[in-house]
Design a protein around this motif. Sequence first.
Motif: not given
Length: 258
Positions: A143, A210, A214, A225, A227-228, A230-231
């Motif tokens: 990340t 993003c 996040y 999640s 999604l956070y 891969l934001a």
Amino acid sequence: MRLYLKYFSMHLRAAMQYKASFFLTAAGQFIVSFSAFLAIYFLFQRFHAVEGFRFEQVLLCYAVVLTAFALSECFFRGFDTFAGIIGNGEFDRILVRPRNEIFQVIATKIEFTRIGRLLQAVAVLIYALPASGVEWNAARSFTLVLMILGGVGLFSGLFIIYAGICFFTLEGLEFMNIFTDGSKEFGSYPMAVYGKKLLRLYTYVIPLACVQYYPLLFLLGRESSPLYMLAPLAGLLFLAPALLVWRIGVRHYRSTGS
């Protein structure tokens, strides 16, 4: 890539012809960025947390954004100075060469003096990584890399949009600094501290949140999640509309004349 490396070598050798100027400019970049760091430091001397984020956690956010901005400004500086390329007729010459015009603009200018800003960002990042309280694992390390890459894509996209607008205005527009340098300054803190309206702007229009806010929640364990995690890809996807603005500008270009 071989051609780009030749440009890279050429710009580096040109910069090293005036070593004193190079190192003084790089030192100036370091000092200017250091003032932003001091602002964060003195704020947290008075307030120990902002919106629940500690000093070291804010530094992690600050270091990621500054690293991304410094890399983008170093390697995509040609778009940031594109008004001069149009004004002196250089873009006419670019169009008749047998290479992609985006590649040529990128290779036009590589700003090595931004290493001063980059060194400070890396130093702060090295300090913040263990001090921020993040329990590092493979997912969180991935990340962090995505945050930096997404930030580079975002700021590069903003520079490309600026260059695309120059096709219509024939000169640089200072208001774009609100979104380039302004985004870098806003990115010194997690975007939630500025309120919901600005958070929405920097989520759905310019996806800076993003890239830093996040995924920061994911790093700190406040959100789990994927999604956070891969934001930050939104920062890379931002290049698509930026390149669309560029292509529209190129199609409307009418040359500078004789």
